[in-house]
Design an enzyme around this catalytic site. Structure first.
Site, mmCIF file in Angstrom:
data_model
loop_
_atom_site.group_PDB
_atom_site.id
_atom_site.type_symbol
_atom_site.label_atom_id
_atom_site.label_comp_id
_atom_site.label_asym_id
_atom_site.label_seq_id
_atom_site.Cartn_x
_atom_site.Cartn_y
_atom_site.Cartn_z
ATOM 1 C CG HIS A 172 -12.804 -24.515 25.764
ATOM 2 N ND1 HIS A 172 -13.896 -25.196 25.269
ATOM 3 C CD2 HIS A 172 -12.181 -25.355 26.622
ATOM 4 C CE1 HIS A 172 -13.922 -26.401 25.816
ATOM 5 N NE2 HIS A 172 -12.899 -26.528 26.634
ATOM 6 C CG LEU A 200 -16.378 -23.487 13.244
ATOM 7 C CD1 LEU A 200 -15.412 -22.307 13.280
ATOM 8 C CD2 LEU A 200 -17.782 -23.014 12.873
ATOM 9 C CD GLU A 204 -16.391 -18.845 30.030
ATOM 10 O OE1 GLU A 204 -16.867 -18.637 28.909
ATOM 11 O OE2 GLU A 204 -16.732 -19.825 30.718
HETATM 12 C C1 GAR Z 1 -19.259 -20.461 27.878
HETATM 13 O O1 GAR Z 1 -18.862 -20.988 29.103
HETATM 14 C C2 GAR Z 1 -18.218 -20.763 26.820
HETATM 15 O O2 GAR Z 1 -16.905 -20.712 27.287
HETATM 16 C C3 GAR Z 1 -18.606 -22.159 26.422
HETATM 17 O O3 GAR Z 1 -20.010 -22.160 26.379
HETATM 18 C C4 GAR Z 1 -20.491 -21.199 27.332
HETATM 19 C C5 GAR Z 1 -21.448 -20.275 26.631
HETATM 20 O O4 GAR Z 1 -22.052 -19.401 27.547
HETATM 21 N N1 GAR Z 1 -18.018 -22.530 25.157
HETATM 22 C C6 GAR Z 1 -17.578 -23.753 24.865
HETATM 23 O O5 GAR Z 1 -17.675 -24.698 25.625
HETATM 24 C C7 GAR Z 1 -16.927 -23.896 23.493
HETATM 25 N N2 GAR Z 1 -16.202 -25.106 23.374
HETATM 26 P P1 GAR Z 1 -22.694 -18.046 27.060
HETATM 27 O O6 GAR Z 1 -23.653 -18.400 25.906
HETATM 28 O O7 GAR Z 1 -23.431 -17.513 28.235
HETATM 29 O O8 GAR Z 1 -21.586 -17.130 26.597
#
Ligand code: GAR
Length: 193
Positions: free
Chosen positions: A113, A97, A178
């Site tokens: 994250h 961003l 997550e």
């Molecule tokens: C997730 O693991 C999230 O934590 C990561 O991308 C993936 C998205 O999965 N985000 C990052 O790395 C941000 N720096 P999703 O589209 O299935 O939620």
């Protein structure tokens, strides 16, 4: 019923965290509702999932804006404001961003994250954790500030790294956490607003 906090979820791909937030909000006791799912990539699979769940799914394609990232973010911001969004949840939104959007939503924008921040910000978190011989991994929900994957931590969940783990195995184990962590942390956050 008391008014629920209007949340927009920003994605770039699969959107499994977005789905977890949408599912959590289906409980009438949940203090937030997802009013918009927005992607910078029109081909993001999560847009289809969101639309199927009856949530407005909007692509604000970054490509017509070229290198003018702030102009792209101004279009995103306008879409958020037009829908009365109160809190923004980044969920696999894979674009850094500019200060414009960070400042516009300061204190009202969360990110998830897949590492135990401050360890392993940025990309390839699981690969780097495995290469470093870590015995524990996890995920972090934090408020978004100017730095990438920085900002006050609102919640973390931990998982073990097991002998023989591949990146895929580890990322699946973390992803399960997550989904729970994001919904619970966002609910707690909006209750405190
Ligand atoms: C997730 O693991 C999230 O934590 C990561 O991308 C993936 C998205 O999965 N985000 C990052 O790395 C941000 N720096 P999703 O589209 O299935 O939620």
């Amino acid at each position: 019923m008391t008014q629920r906090t209007k949340v927009a979820v920003l994605i770039s791909g699969r959107g499994s965290n977005m789905e977890a937030l949408v599912r959590a909000a289906q409980d009438p006791a949940c203090p937030f509702e997802v009013v918009l799912v927005l992607s910078n990539k029109p081909e993001a699979g999560g847009l289809v999932t969101a639309a199927e769940a009856g949530i407005e799914a909007l692509a604000v394609d970054q490509r017509p804006f070229g290198k003018d990232r702030e102009a792209h973010e101004r279009a995103i911001d306008a879409a958020l404001r037009a829908r009365g969004v109160e809190v923004v949840a980044l969920a696999g939104y894979m674009r850094i961003l500019t200060p414009f959007l960070v400042e516009a939503w300061a204190g009202r924008m969360l990110n998830i994250h897949p590492s135990l921040l401050p360890k392993y910000p940025g990309l390839d978190t699981h690969g780097r954790a495995l290469a470093a011989g870590e015995v524990e991994a996890g995920c972090t929900v934090h408020l978004v500030t100017a730095g990438v994957d920085e900002g006050p931590v609102l919640g973390q969940a931990r998982v073990p790294i097991l002998p023989g783990d591949t990146e895929h195995m580890l990322s699946d184990r973390v992803l399960e956490q997550e989904h729970q962590l994001y919904a619970a942390t966002l609910a707690e956050f909006v209750r405190g607003l």
